[in-house]
Motif scaffolding. Structure first.
Motif, PDB file in Angstrom:
ATOM      1  N   UNK A   1     -36.126  70.821  10.740  1.00 58.56           N
ATOM      2  CA  UNK A   1     -34.754  70.552  10.304  1.00 58.56           C
ATOM      3  C   UNK A   1     -33.865  71.787  10.380  1.00 58.56           C
TER       4      UNK A   1
ATOM      5  N   UNK B   1     -34.663  56.814  15.267  1.00 59.42           N
ATOM      6  CA  UNK B   1     -35.938  56.507  14.622  1.00 59.42           C
ATOM      7  C   UNK B   1     -36.471  57.579  13.687  1.00 59.42           C
ATOM      8  N   UNK B   2     -36.675  58.801  14.190  1.00 62.22           N
ATOM      9  CA  UNK B   2     -37.400  59.766  13.357  1.00 62.22           C
ATOM     10  C   UNK B   2     -36.493  60.491  12.364  1.00 62.22           C
ATOM     11  N   UNK B   3     -35.181  60.489  12.663  1.00 60.62           N
ATOM     12  CA  UNK B   3     -34.152  60.955  11.733  1.00 60.62           C
ATOM     13  C   UNK B   3     -34.191  62.461  11.445  1.00 60.62           C
ATOM     14  N   UNK B   4     -34.704  63.239  12.377  1.00 59.00           N
ATOM     15  CA  UNK B   4     -34.634  64.687  12.207  1.00 59.00           C
ATOM     16  C   UNK B   4     -33.457  65.230  13.016  1.00 59.00           C
ATOM     17  N   UNK B   5     -32.269  64.854  12.596  1.00 59.54           N
ATOM     18  CA  UNK B   5     -31.064  65.306  13.291  1.00 59.54           C
ATOM     19  C   UNK B   5     -30.359  66.342  12.437  1.00 59.54           C
TER      20      UNK B   5
ATOM     21  N   UNK C   1     -41.454  53.793  13.874  1.00 61.07           N
ATOM     22  CA  UNK C   1     -40.425  53.384  12.911  1.00 61.07           C
ATOM     23  C   UNK C   1     -40.352  51.872  12.783  1.00 61.07           C
TER      24      UNK C   1
ATOM     25  N   UNK D   1     -30.815  51.552  14.866  1.00 58.94           N
ATOM     26  CA  UNK D   1     -31.478  51.672  13.579  1.00 58.94           C
ATOM     27  C   UNK D   1     -31.692  50.288  12.962  1.00 58.94           C
TER      28      UNK D   1
ATOM     29  N   UNK E   1     -26.106  59.779   8.827  1.00 61.20           N
ATOM     30  CA  UNK E   1     -26.118  58.426   9.374  1.00 61.20           C
ATOM     31  C   UNK E   1     -25.506  57.456   8.379  1.00 61.20           C
TER      32      UNK E   1
END
Lengths: 542, 144
Positions: A99, A182-186, A224, A426, A538
Motif C-alpha cells: 500500500x 478485485x484486490x483493492x490495493x490501490x 474475489x 466490483x 472506491x
C-alpha cells in the motif's frame, strides 16, 4: 487452417528434455494428436498452446511465492530455495509495502512483515537480495500501486552490484486495473496509475529486454468471487486496456507485446478451467493481430502463470486441501501453463509452514515426473466437450468485451476505466460471490468438510508463527537508514518526483531510481506522487 | 454479556450493524457477502468499506448508533487490530460488541475474547451462523 508439416518442423527443431515419450506399457506417444487440417500448438490461433513442443522441451517453471518478516528473514528463504534447485524467486511483500506505506506509518500497525516481507528503502532491498546474482536469477515481484518504486529499487540493487540492467530477468505484477476491480490495493486514481504502468512498460522496453513489465492477472478477480467466464473476460479486457494505453503513449505493439504475460487462477471445476486457458490464448491472438495490428508471433502467443485457488481451500479438515490442489494443478498443466504456484494445504489458516510448502512443490513434481501428462501437448484438444466449453467461454468473454467497448465509446481502455469508476466490475464480482455463497448455503454446492462430510473432531494443525519482534526490528533499521542518509539529497530527489509527476510526457522511472538511490522511503515517494496524483476511494457499497 | 440497548429490548427495531475492513488489507469478498446476508435477515447494515482505523470505526459507530460492529481481517494482524478496535470503542464511551470475521487461527481466539471481542466468524460459516452470531452478540436473541 493448421499444418502438420509446419508443426513437425517446429517441434523437431525444439529442444528435447530427453525423457522417453511413451506410456508405462511402452506405447510410443506423438507430441500432439489431431487431424491434419486441425489446429496445432505453436500455430495460429494458439488455442492448443504457445509452443509446438510444450513440456517435451521444457517443463513449466515451478515458482513458489514466499515472503515474511524482515528482508534478512526472506533472504535466508530465497537462498535456501535456490540451493535446493528452485527455478526463480517470487517475492511477497507485506501489506504496508503493497500500500506504499512505511513500517513506521500509524496505519501499518500490526501488519509489518505479517503477510510478506517489509521493504521501506533500498537498504531493505539490498538485504533481500544479498548474495544473490541478479544477472542470473529470475525474480517475480508481486506489487502493484508502488510497483515502479520497487522496480527502481531492484534496479538500484543491480546498479550497486555492477549488474548491467540488460541482464535483469523477471516479472513485475504492475497490474493496477485488477486492483480497482478485485484486490483493492490501490493508491492513486485510475488515470495517473495507468500512466505509471505505461512508464514502466516504456522503460522496460528500452532498458530491460529480459523483463516482463506487467503480469495481467485474473487470479485476484477470481479469488474475489468472479466466475471463470468473468475472470477470462475481465483479465483480457484489462490486457487490451494496457495495450491501448501503451500504443497511445507511442509504443509499437510488437516492441512490448512479446513481454506481456498473464496470471490465471486454477479453480476446482476441472474442465472449465482447462477450457478457460485455451479460450484465453485464442482470444488474445485474435485481438492482438486483428485489432492491434501485432505481427510478431510472440505478441500473439499468450503465456501465463497459474496459481491454484486459495478460496477453494477449506479451514475444515485442511489435509483434504492437498487433493484439491493436486486436481487444480493438473488442470493448469493440461491447459498449458508456463509457470505454476501450488498452494499449501494450511493456507486457509495462515501463511504456510515449511512442511506444507514442501508438499505443495512435491505435488507439482508428481504431475511432472509420474503422471505422463507432459508427453503430449494439449491432450484434451479435440474432445467434443472441451472444444464446446472453450467456444462457449470465448463467446461469454466476447459479450463482455462488447459491453465494455460500448461503455468506452469504442475504446477498451476507456470502457475498463468507466467500469471501475462506476463500480460495475466490483458489483459483478460481488454478485457472483454472493450467488456462490447462496449455492453453498442451500447445499446445491457441496464443499467437502464444510457443508458435507463434516468431521466433529477437526484436527488442529500447527501454523506458521510470525515473531512479533519483526515489527520492532524493522522500525529500528528504518530509523537507522533515515538518520544516516543525506537529508538534502532526499528532499531534492522527492521534489524531482513531484515535479516530473506533473509532466505527463516525462517517464517517471529515472526520477524514481534517483530517489531510491538517495534512500528515500517507499512512503515518502508515494506521498510525493500523491501530492500530484491525488488518491482514490472506491464508491462504498456492498 | 448484556449489551442490549433499552430501545431494542422490545425486539421490534431492526438491528443496526456497522461492517468494514480494518487496516490496510483489501480482501473484501467475505465482508460484502456478510453484509448482504445480514441485510437479507432484516438488519440495517452500514458498510463503511475499506481501510478503516480503530478511531474511524469508533467515530462511525457513535454517529450511526449501531448495535454491533463487524470487522473483517485477512492480514494476520487481528491480534493487534481487533483489540485496538474494542479499545477505541470503549474509549469513546461505547459498549458496542465487536464481531471479527476472516482468517483467525483457533489458537488466537482466546486472546481475542480476552481482549473483549464478542465473537469470531471463520471461513465456512453458514448464513444462519452469521446471523445468529450477530444477534447473539447484540444480546437481543432474535430481535431483528
Amino acid at each position: 487452417m493448421g499444418e502438420r508439416s509446419v508443426w513437425e518442423k517446429a517441434a523437431g527443431a525444439a529442444p528435447d528434455r530427453g525423457r522417453p515419450a511413451e506410456t508405462m506399457s511402452g506405447l510410443p506417444l506423438d507430441g500432439v494428436y489431431g487431424p491434419d487440417g486441425g489446429e496445432f500448438p505453436g500455430q495460429w490461433p494458439y488455442t492448443r498452446g504457445p509452443y509446438a513442443s510444450m513440456y517435451r522441451s521444457r517443463l513449466w517453471t515451478m515458482r513458489q511465492f514466499a515472503g515474511f518478516g524482515t528482508a534478512a528473514d526472506t533472504n535466508q528463504r530465497f537462498r535456501e530455495l535456490l540451493r535446493s534447485g528452485g527455478d526463480g524467486l517470487s517475492t511477497a511483500f507485506d501489506m504496508p509495502t503493497l500500500m506504499g506505506r512505511d513500517s513506521d506509518d500509524p496505519l501499518a500497525l500490526g501488519e509489518v512483515g505479517r503477510a510478506g516481507v517489509a521493504v521501506d528503502t533500498l537498504a531493505d532491498m539490498q538485504t533481500l537480495f544479498d548474495g544473490i546474482d541478479l544477472g542470473t536469477v529470475s525474480t517475480s515481484m508481486t506489487i502493484n500501486s508502488p510497483a515502479p518504486i520497487l522496480l527502481a529499487m531492484y534496479i538500484g540493487v543491480a546498479d550497486g552490484t555492477g549488474v548491467d540492467r540488460s541482464r535483469l530477468g523477471g516479472t513485475l505484477q504492475n497490474d493496477i486495473l485488477k486492483e480497482y476491480q478485485a484486490q483493492k490495493e490501490f493508491i492513486f486514481p485510475p488515470r495517473p496509475s495507468m500512466r505509471l504502468v505505461t512508464d514502466v512498460i516504456r522503460f522496460a522496453t528500452a532498458e530491460l529486454p529480459r523483463w516482463h513489465p506487467v503480469s495481467i492477472s485474473g487470479y485476484h478477480i477470481r479469488e474475489a468471487g468472479s466466475t471463470a467466464a468473468q475472470e477470462l473476460a475481465f483479465t483480457l479486457a484489462n490486457g487490451f486496456a494496457y495495450v491501448e494505453a501503451a500504443r497511445t503513449a507511442g509504443l509499437d505493439v510488437d516492441a512490448f507485446g512479446p513481454r506481456l504475460s498473464f496470471f490465471f487462477n486454477a479453480h476446482i471445476d476441472f474442465f472449465e478451467e482447462i477450457a478457460k486457458y485455451r479460450a484465453a490464448r485464442r482470444i488474445w491472438a485474435r485481438w492482438m493481430r486483428d485489432r492491434y495490428a501485432a505481427s510478431d508471433p510472440r505478441s500473439l502467443q499468450l503465456r501465463f502463470h497459474t496459481q491454484t485457488a486459495g478460496v477453494s481451500l477449506t479451514a475444515q479438515q485442511p489435509e483434504v486441501n492437498l487433493a484439491r490442489v493436486a486436481i487444480e494443478a493438473l488442470a493448469a498443466v493440461l491447459g498449458g501453463t508456463q509457470s505454476l504456484h501450488t498452494d499449501s494445504y494450511d493456507e486457509a489458516l495462515a501463511l504456510p509452514t515449511e512442511k506444507a510448502a514442501r508438499l505443495a512443490l512435491r505435488t507439482q513434481q508428481v504431475i511432472a515426473e509420474e503422471t505422463g501428462v507432459v508427453h503430449v501437448a494439449d491432450p484434451l484438444g479435440g474432445s467434443w466437450f472441451i472444444e464446446d466449453l472453450t467456444d462457449r467461454l470465448e463467446a461469454e468473454a466476447e459479450a463482455v468485451f462488447a459491453r465494455l467497448e460500448e461503455m468506452g465509446a469504442g475504446s477498451m481502455l476507456n470502457g475498463v476505466i468507466a467500469g471501475i469508476e462506476d463500480g460495475w466490475f466490483q458489483a459483478e464480482i460481488a454478485d457472483a460471490a454472493f450467488a456462490f455463497q447462496a449455492k453453498v448455503n442451500s447445499g446445491q454446492w457441496v464443499m467437502v468438510g464444510v457443508n458435507g462430510y463434516r468431521d466433529e473432531d477437526d484436527s488442529e494443525l500447527p501454523t506458521l508463527y510470525i515473531d512479533p519482534g519483526v515489527e520492532k526490528a524493522q522500525l529500528d533499521s528504518l530509523g537507522e537508514v533515515k538518520s544516516n542518509r543525506d537529508a538534502a539529497a532526499v528532499e531534492a530527489a522527492l521534489a524531482r518526483v513531484s515535479r516530473e509527476a506533473a509532466q505527463s510526457e516525462v517517464n517517471l522511472m529515472p526520477a524514481l531510481i534517483d530517489a531510491v538511490h538517495a534512500y528515500a522511503t517507499v512512503g515518502e515517494i508515494v506521498s510525493s506522487l500523491e501530492a500530484v496524483f491525488g488518491t482514490w476511494t472506491e464508491p462504498s457499497r456492498a | 454479556m448484556d449489551r442490549a440497548k433499552p430501545g431494542l429490548s422490545a425486539g421490534r427495531l431492526p438491528l443496526r450493524v456497522l461492517v468494514c475492513k480494518v487496516g490496510l488489507d483489501g480482501h473484501d469478498r467475505g465482508i460484502k457477502v456478510v453484509a448482504r446476508i445480514l441485510r437479507d435477515a432484516g438488519m440495517e447494515v452500514i458498510y463503511a468499506g475499506l481501510r478503516q482505523s480503530p478511531a474511524s470505526i469508533a467515530a462511525t459507530s457513535a454517529q450511526e448508533d449501531v448495535d454491533v460492529v463487524g470487522v473483517s481481517m485477512h492480514n494476520g494482524a487481528h491480534l493487534t487490530l481487533a483489540p485496538a478496535v474494542v479499545q477505541a470503542l470503549r474509549d469513546a464511551g461505547l459498549d458496542t460488541p465487536v464481531v471479527v470475521g476472516g482468517i483467525v487461527p483457533e489458537v488466537d481466539r482466546p486472546r481475542l475474547f480476552g481482549a473483549g471481542v464478542a465473537a469470531v466468524l471463520g471461513p465456512g460459516a453458514s448464513n444462519e451462523e452469521v446471523v445468529e452470531t450477530v444477534r447473539a452478540a447484540a444480546g437481543t436473541g432474535g430481535g431483528a
